[in-house]
Design a protein around this motif. Structure first.
Motif, PDB file in Angstrom:
ATOM      1  N   GLY A   1      19.218  -1.046  -5.351  1.00 31.83           N
ATOM      2  CA  GLY A   1      19.485   0.096  -6.211  1.00 31.83           C
ATOM      3  C   GLY A   1      18.251   0.804  -6.722  1.00 31.83           C
ATOM      4  N   GLN A   2      17.085   0.196  -6.497  1.00 32.75           N
ATOM      5  CA  GLN A   2      15.851   0.828  -6.970  1.00 32.75           C
ATOM      6  C   GLN A   2      15.235   1.665  -5.850  1.00 32.75           C
ATOM      7  OE1 GLN A   2      13.002  -1.979  -8.546  1.00 32.75           O
ATOM      8  NE2 GLN A   2      11.576  -0.390  -9.179  1.00 32.75           N
ATOM      9  N   VAL A   3      14.742   2.846  -6.211  1.00 28.59           N
ATOM     10  CA  VAL A   3      14.190   3.768  -5.215  1.00 28.59           C
ATOM     11  C   VAL A   3      12.673   3.646  -5.184  1.00 28.59           C
ATOM     12  CG1 VAL A   3      13.966   6.197  -4.546  1.00 28.59           C
ATOM     13  CG2 VAL A   3      16.119   5.361  -5.512  1.00 28.59           C
ATOM     14  N   PHE A   4      12.134   3.447  -3.971  1.00 30.71           N
ATOM     15  CA  PHE A   4      10.684   3.375  -3.787  1.00 30.71           C
ATOM     16  C   PHE A   4      10.256   4.539  -2.898  1.00 30.71           C
ATOM     17  CE2 PHE A   4      11.997  -0.909  -4.737  1.00 30.71           C
ATOM     18  CZ  PHE A   4      11.002  -1.394  -5.563  1.00 30.71           C
ATOM     19  N   PRO A   5       9.726   5.630  -3.481  1.00 29.37           N
ATOM     20  CA  PRO A   5       9.253   6.745  -2.655  1.00 29.37           C
ATOM     21  C   PRO A   5       8.079   6.297  -1.792  1.00 29.37           C
ATOM     22  CG  PRO A   5       9.431   7.365  -4.968  1.00 29.37           C
ATOM     23  CD  PRO A   5       9.536   5.886  -4.907  1.00 29.37           C
ATOM     24  N   LEU A   6       8.052   6.749  -0.547  1.00 26.97           N
ATOM     25  CA  LEU A   6       7.053   6.263   0.408  1.00 26.97           C
ATOM     26  C   LEU A   6       5.960   7.273   0.713  1.00 26.97           C
ATOM     27  CD1 LEU A   6       9.443   4.453   2.902  1.00 26.97           C
ATOM     28  CD2 LEU A   6       7.942   3.406   1.206  1.00 26.97           C
ATOM     29  N   GLY A   7       6.058   8.476   0.133  1.00 27.29           N
ATOM     30  CA  GLY A   7       4.994   9.454   0.342  1.00 27.29           C
ATOM     31  C   GLY A   7       5.008  10.112   1.707  1.00 27.29           C
TER      32      GLY A   7
ATOM     33  N   GLN B   1       0.837  -1.203   0.000  1.00 29.38           N
ATOM     34  CA  GLN B   1       0.000   0.000   0.000  1.00 29.38           C
ATOM     35  C   GLN B   1       0.870   1.251   0.000  1.00 29.38           C
ATOM     36  OE1 GLN B   1      -3.629   0.015   0.059  1.00 29.38           O
ATOM     37  NE2 GLN B   1      -2.982   2.009  -0.717  1.00 29.38           N
ATOM     38  N   GLN B   2       2.040   1.164   0.614  1.00 25.41           N
ATOM     39  CA  GLN B   2       2.944   2.316   0.741  1.00 25.41           C
ATOM     40  C   GLN B   2       3.755   2.535  -0.540  1.00 25.41           C
ATOM     41  OE1 GLN B   2       2.456   3.801   3.547  1.00 25.41           O
ATOM     42  NE2 GLN B   2       4.023   5.383   3.595  1.00 25.41           N
ATOM     43  N   GLY B   3       3.633   1.614  -1.504  1.00 26.47           N
ATOM     44  CA  GLY B   3       4.288   1.834  -2.792  1.00 26.47           C
ATOM     45  C   GLY B   3       5.357   0.835  -3.147  1.00 26.47           C
ATOM     46  N   VAL B   4       5.660  -0.090  -2.239  1.00 30.49           N
ATOM     47  CA  VAL B   4       6.666  -1.110  -2.542  1.00 30.49           C
ATOM     48  C   VAL B   4       5.925  -2.316  -3.120  1.00 30.49           C
ATOM     49  CG1 VAL B   4       8.597  -2.447  -1.639  1.00 30.49           C
ATOM     50  CG2 VAL B   4       7.990  -0.266  -0.590  1.00 30.49           C
ATOM     51  N   THR B   5       5.772  -2.331  -4.416  1.00 31.30           N
ATOM     52  CA  THR B   5       4.847  -3.281  -5.036  1.00 31.30           C
ATOM     53  C   THR B   5       5.494  -4.571  -5.502  1.00 31.30           C
ATOM     54  OG1 THR B   5       5.144  -2.077  -7.089  1.00 31.30           O
ATOM     55  CG2 THR B   5       3.225  -1.504  -5.773  1.00 31.30           C
ATOM     56  N   SER B   6       6.789  -4.600  -5.636  1.00 30.76           N
ATOM     57  CA  SER B   6       7.440  -5.827  -6.105  1.00 30.76           C
ATOM     58  C   SER B   6       7.656  -6.780  -4.931  1.00 30.76           C
ATOM     59  CB  SER B   6       8.768  -5.466  -6.764  1.00 30.76           C
ATOM     60  OG  SER B   6       9.783  -6.343  -6.379  1.00 30.76           O
ATOM     61  N   PRO B   7       7.285  -8.047  -5.084  1.00 31.22           N
ATOM     62  CA  PRO B   7       7.474  -8.999  -3.975  1.00 31.22           C
ATOM     63  C   PRO B   7       8.924  -9.065  -3.510  1.00 31.22           C
ATOM     64  CG  PRO B   7       6.148  -9.989  -5.708  1.00 31.22           C
ATOM     65  CD  PRO B   7       6.642  -8.686  -6.236  1.00 31.22           C
ATOM     66  N   ALA B   8       9.854  -9.040  -4.459  1.00 28.23           N
ATOM     67  CA  ALA B   8      11.277  -9.111  -4.079  1.00 28.23           C
ATOM     68  C   ALA B   8      11.663  -7.884  -3.266  1.00 28.23           C
ATOM     69  CB  ALA B   8      12.144  -9.216  -5.326  1.00 28.23           C
ATOM     70  N   ALA B   9      11.138  -6.715  -3.642  1.00 25.32           N
ATOM     71  CA  ALA B   9      11.454  -5.498  -2.893  1.00 25.32           C
ATOM     72  C   ALA B   9      10.829  -5.541  -1.503  1.00 25.32           C
ATOM     73  CB  ALA B   9      10.971  -4.266  -3.659  1.00 25.32           C
ATOM     74  N   VAL B  10       9.643  -6.110  -1.400  1.00 24.03           N
ATOM     75  CA  VAL B  10       9.004  -6.246  -0.087  1.00 24.03           C
ATOM     76  C   VAL B  10       9.884  -7.099   0.821  1.00 24.03           C
ATOM     77  CG1 VAL B  10       7.038  -7.263   1.139  1.00 24.03           C
ATOM     78  CG2 VAL B  10       6.648  -5.898  -0.918  1.00 24.03           C
TER      79      VAL B  10
END
Lengths: 523, 221
Positions: B100-106, A476-485
């Protein structure tokens, strides 16, 4: 699935053949392995409140959970009479026929959600040997027995002040940042079902059972109508809270819970919160996809057509991935038997479709520490996490299976160390009215699944939905890729035990608040 | 996010001043051997050395700066000392950096930078171009860095001051005897001010400094 029925039939006939009763009411015949929705509504659910003073309940173990199966299916960790096989894409029809003949097999059965087949083999054949024979063929990608899977919790003695588990992982500040997600996120709970629907189902209890070896015989109940209600703390029956329900045990769209495990797990994922009722859940605004992939004892007593074998689990995972789930919670598994390539394949499929998977590590540390076979591939799949359990002191629990596959820890409770209230509290089915098979034979009767109470359960089953709910909040906070989660969870985990990753805690205890807040430029 | 308008205004001011100077009778360059005191205001554009970090959080690697200071010309040829300060501020959001990928969190985040620069330098007097005064300088920078964001707990915001160094060089054009315009480039290094936390750690960036172009309006001799 006809194979399953045949296997069960053989096991049960031993009891029937011993002169025990079967009973079906005249004019109320149901198909042998079917149920009937007789009323699609019910009276309001009954809430019987907090049950923290009940007499201690025996912890659920593999043996006890399997007590009926021990009578009915010779206690083997797999189903006899069939194996799971996935042929390579270039396999010819002739090759498939040859493979089938090689194991003296018959029908090749494929479900709509499967990329694998079920081959019937003789009941007398060893499924592990047959699977090994198939694996040796060049046109076979994998083959395995149909191992059974079980709930990972250990219910014991049985509101927010009682839910120590949430403050323990700083959830109050995490909810400040991400207040429970939104309905854009769907969390699939693949379990014993969820109390999501109100109505009455008609079942047929056709066989008598001995609930424990050497114990009294509980008679067949015949045709029974079982009332169900949606758990008041999960949502209203028919509401949009519940999406795409599917029951792979009964092959219909009503994955109602006849066990309590799935409903308790779902509560930790997303129990309604800030509603002046009961307790809280991790991601209390997300939508829930109930997918039933394991049996409760009542499902077995009522002769469900399927049970929680690896192929059924794989179907559930694929179904969830194909129907919009963003997170899958698997508080299930098995310690017996070999690897589960059919499940691993399904897990890779789900993660490839952008679904994060949380799976319990297992509850076997005190009894041999065999890993949950379904959790073992976790280190090789970025986007799938194997979850261990910590108790109230945030130390590892006596039961949480350790191993190189454990990646994260979350509160699962430790009632041995901290008493009944050191378990994880959630609303679930009232066990007094559900588990009538715990009563003396004279008081044995049909269950009710429309009454609810709050119970403390413990197990990695209870830890896993913390991670699933956490994943929903991160998505919900924007981290949508499972690997990134997964990477975010590991990066911010609070290191426990030996410095760095270890086999007890993995990368440490989840830290939702720190993860959801992320990083500034300098701090 | 980049605030370019002040820089454009400064450049316009510089061009206008140069044009005005071309239309007025030039004054003679100062040959005074006494202490000369002047002041200035400046605008400019600062480009951060920690470009990946600033880009991840603020969505830009540079931004407008505003400042001012005082200059004291010493009675030793072109020697002068300068005390100045400037400010940069911008808003962004917290983020996660994963593989290396940026995830903005708002989650809103504000950065404010206030460096104080103490410089010593030399002004070069040119007989043929007395109105144009090139100069070089260098010195110590006390680099104030403030980072605040929503949902911060105690001690989680940053309000620190770090030591660093700078070198700068440019030229001043005397529009009148008391009024001038100048343009200069500066290089600032503030080593190890960042990099032990936040996205700067993820990107292994440690220097809070950078390079800047500054336009000055000077008053005084």
């Amino acid at each position: 699935m006809t194979v399953l029925k045949a296997v069960r039939g053989v096991g049960l006939m031993a009891i029937v053949g011993a002169g025990l009763l079967t009973a079906t009411g005249a004019g109320q015949q149901l198909p042998a392995a079917a149920r009937l929705l007789v009323q699609d509504t019910s009276l309001p659910a009954i809430d019987r409140g907090l049950r923290d003073q009940d007499a201690p309940r025996a912890a659920r173990s593999r043996d006890e959970a399997d007590r009926l199966r021990a009578e009915a299916a010779d206690g083997l960790p797999y189903v006899r009479g069939s194996v799971i096989v996935k042929f390579k894409a270039d396999a010819t029809a002739g090759g498939i026929m040859a493979a089938t003949r090689q194991v003296a097999g018959g029908t090749v059965d494929r479900s709509g959600w499967a990329n694998f087949d079920i081959i019937d083999i003789p009941d007398t054949a060893d499924p592990e040997a047959a699977a090994a024979m198939l694996r040796a063929r060049p046109d076979v990608e994998y083959a395995q027995p149909r191992y059974r899977n079980y709930a990972m919790s250990k219910p014991n003695d049985p509101l927010y002040a009682n839910q120590w588990n949430f403050p323990a992982i700083d959830m109050e500040r995490a909810w400040d940042i991400q207040p429970g997600g939104t309905s854009n996120i769907i969390v699939a709970v693949l379990d014993s079902g969820v109390a999501f629907h109100s109505g009455t189902f008609r079942y047929n209890s056709r066989f008598a059972y001995r609930m424990v070896p050497g114990g009294p015989i509980y008679p067949a109940l015949g045709i029974v109508d079982v009332p169900f209600a949606a758990a008041p703390e999960l949502g209203t029956s028919g509401s949009t809270r519940f999406v795409s329900p599917r029951d792979f045990i009964w092959d219909d769209a009503y994955p109602v819970d006849l066990d309590s495990h799935g409903t308790h797990v779902t509560g930790t994922v997303g129990q309604l919160t800030n509603n002046s009722l009961g307790g809280a859940g991790m991601a209390y605004n997300v939508r829930i996809m109930p997918v039933k992939i394991i049996q409760g004892l009542w499902d077995e007593i009522f002769s469900s057509p399927n049970e929680g074998t690896d192929d059924v689990v794989a179907l559930g995972i694929r179904y969830a991935a194909d129907n919009g789930a963003k997170v899958i919670n698997l508080s299930i598994g098995r310690a017996e038997g070999g690897a589960a390539p059919v499940v691993t394949d399904a897990l890779r499929y789900a993660v490839g479709k952008g679904v994060f998977v949380a799976v319990a590590s297992g509850n076997t540390r005190a009894s041999g520490n065999q890993p949950n076979r379904l959790a073992q591939p976790a280190p090789d799949i970025n986007g799938m996490v194997a979850v261990g359990a910590v108790g109230r002191t945030l130390e590892s629990t006596y039961y949480s299976t350790s191993g190189s596959f454990v990646e994260l820890s979350a509160p699962g409770g430790d009632q041995r160390a901290g008493g009944a209230s050191a378990g994880i509290l959630q609303q679930t089915l009232d066990l007094d009215l559900l588990e009538t098979y715990e009563r003396p034979v004279s008081q044995y009767g049909p269950p009710r699944a429309d009454a609810f109470a709050y119970y403390y359960f413990q197990g990695t089953s209870m830890a896993t939905p913390h991670v699933a709910g956490f994943a929903a909040l991160l998505m919900q906070q924007g981290v949508t890729s499972p690997a990134a989660v997964e990477a975010a969870m590991k990066q911010f985990a609070t290191d426990k035990g030996a410095a760095g990753r270890d086999d007890l805690f993995g990368y440490g205890l989840i830290n939702p608040r720190a993860t959801l807040r992320g990083l500034g430029l300098a701090r | 996010m980049t605030r370019r308008s002040p820089v454009v205004a400064a450049l316009l001011l510089l061009v206008t001043a140069v044009s005005a100077a071309a239309q007025t009778r030039p004054s003679r360059p100062s040959t005074s051997r006494s202490v000369e005191i002047g002041g200035y205001v400046m605008v400019g554009q600062f480009s951060f050395a920690a470009s990946e970090s600033f880009d991840a959080i603020l969505g830009t690697t540079s931004g407008a700066i505003f400042g001012g200071g005082a200059t004291v010309g010493l009675p030793f040829g072109g020697l002068f000392v300068d005390l100045g300060a400037w400010q940069y501020s911008n808003s962004g959001e917290r983020a996660l950096v994963l593989d290396g990928q940026v995830f903005p969190l708002g989650i809103p985040l504000d950065v404010t930078i206030v460096p104080i620069e103490i410089s010593a330098g030399w002004k070069f007097r040119m007989r043929k171009l007395p109105k144009l005064i090139p100069y070089v300088a260098g010195g110590y920078t006390s680099f104030g860095y403030q980072e605040t964001s929503s949902f911060a707990g105690s001690g989680e915001d940053v309000d620190d001051r770090f030591g660093g160094y700078h070198l700068r060089g440019g030229a001043e054009f005397k529009v009148t005897r008391w009024l001038g315009v100048a343009g200069e480039f500066a290089w600032t290094t503030v080593p190890d001010a960042i990099g032990s936390g936040g996205v700067s750690q993820a990107f292994n960036e440690h220097d809070l400094g950078g390079t800047s172009f500054r336009a000055r309006l000077t008053v005084g001799r």
